[in-house]
Design a protein around this motif. Structure first.
Motif, PDB file in Angstrom:
ATOM      1  N   VAL A  83       2.340 -69.846 -38.734  1.00 57.18           N
ATOM      2  CA  VAL A  83       2.349 -70.151 -40.253  1.00 57.18           C
ATOM      3  C   VAL A  83       0.916 -70.276 -40.915  1.00 57.18           C
ATOM      4  O   VAL A  83       0.836 -69.596 -41.831  1.00 57.18           O
ATOM      5  CB  VAL A  83       3.206 -71.550 -40.649  1.00 57.18           C
ATOM      6  N   VAL A  84       0.083 -70.975 -40.380  1.00 58.77           N
ATOM      7  CA  VAL A  84      -1.295 -71.272 -40.625  1.00 58.77           C
ATOM      8  C   VAL A  84      -2.133 -69.812 -40.931  1.00 58.77           C
ATOM      9  O   VAL A  84      -2.744 -69.420 -41.816  1.00 58.77           O
ATOM     10  CB  VAL A  84      -2.058 -72.224 -39.990  1.00 58.77           C
ATOM     11  N   LEU A  85      -1.778 -69.044 -39.639  1.00 59.51           N
ATOM     12  CA  LEU A  85      -2.735 -67.688 -39.772  1.00 59.51           C
ATOM     13  C   LEU A  85      -1.943 -66.710 -40.636  1.00 59.51           C
ATOM     14  O   LEU A  85      -2.746 -65.988 -41.076  1.00 59.51           O
ATOM     15  CB  LEU A  85      -2.678 -67.369 -38.277  1.00 59.51           C
ATOM     16  N   LEU A  86      -0.704 -66.822 -40.816  1.00 52.66           N
ATOM     17  CA  LEU A  86      -0.086 -65.952 -41.835  1.00 52.66           C
ATOM     18  C   LEU A  86      -0.586 -66.302 -43.154  1.00 52.66           C
ATOM     19  O   LEU A  86      -1.106 -65.389 -43.746  1.00 52.66           O
ATOM     20  CB  LEU A  86       1.464 -66.289 -41.953  1.00 52.66           C
ATOM     21  N   ALA A  87      -0.974 -67.510 -43.673  1.00 52.91           N
ATOM     22  CA  ALA A  87      -1.413 -67.675 -44.653  1.00 52.91           C
ATOM     23  C   ALA A  87      -2.915 -67.025 -44.811  1.00 52.91           C
ATOM     24  O   ALA A  87      -3.419 -66.662 -45.862  1.00 52.91           O
ATOM     25  CB  ALA A  87      -1.509 -69.577 -45.009  1.00 52.91           C
ATOM     26  N   VAL A  88      -3.542 -67.348 -43.747  1.00 58.29           N
ATOM     27  CA  VAL A  88      -5.233 -66.782 -43.768  1.00 58.29           C
ATOM     28  C   VAL A  88      -5.087 -65.238 -43.844  1.00 58.29           C
ATOM     29  O   VAL A  88      -5.735 -64.927 -44.600  1.00 58.29           O
ATOM     30  CB  VAL A  88      -5.817 -67.289 -42.278  1.00 58.29           C
TER      31      VAL A  88
END
Ligand code: HEM
Length: 135
Positions: A83-88
């Motif tokens: 989830v975090v890296l998708l946002a990045v």
């Protein structure tokens, strides 16, 4: 919903492949022909709509898979990382397509977004927050 696990997983994986391919080709077209036909097509409404649609399908299937396998972001580290890296990756993509001022900036941000996207695939494959770097 569990009886459709295999189908939902396939939809998720195919939308990942489509989403990555569209992002890759849009960047390539933009870099090849800013202000010319390829660049205009890359930023045209039909292409944007196709991209939004695929990403919506991807995330809908992701939410369904989450409930089927009962693993959740902020509980299971590999999903938190996704989830975090998708946002990045989305942030880098928006920066590349919308805010980059020079060709080099655009190329760098686009390549970084792709690298993050591929790393997310490795996290998903490994079911491990470290992805390809897992021991
Ligand atoms: C951020 C939202 C996302 C969530 C909540 C999510 C959730 C999940 C879940 C629950 C599974 C099923 C795992 C299993 O069968 O045990 C899965 C599989 C998978 N996801 Fe995602 N996903 C997300 C985004 C992404 C993105 C952005 C990518 C690619 C860049 C991706 C690539 C994959 C792949 C390749 C698989 C299949 C892994 C395997 O071989 O089992 N996912 N995802």
């Amino acid at each position: 919903m569990i009886e459709f696990y295999a189908e939902i997983r396939l939809v998720h994986i195919w939308s990942v492949i489509l989403s990555g391919t569209i992002f890759f080709l849009r960047g390539l077209a933009l870099l090849a022909g800013e202000g010319k036909a390829p660049g205009r097509i890359a930023m045209s409404m039909p292409v944007k709509l196709a991209s939004y649609t695929v990403d919506t399908v991807l995330l809908t299937a992701a939410l369904m898979l989450m409930t089927v396998v009962q693993q959740y972001p902020f509980i299971d580290p590999w999903l938190t990382v996704k989830v975090v890296l998708l946002a990045v990756s989305v942030g880098l993509g928006v920066a590349a397509f919308r805010f980059a001022r020079t060709r080099a900036e655009r190329a760098g941000l686009w390549a970084a977004a792709l690298a993050v996207f591929l790393f997310i695939v490795s996290v998903a494959r490994a079911h491990d927050a470290l992805g390809i770097f897992a021991g």
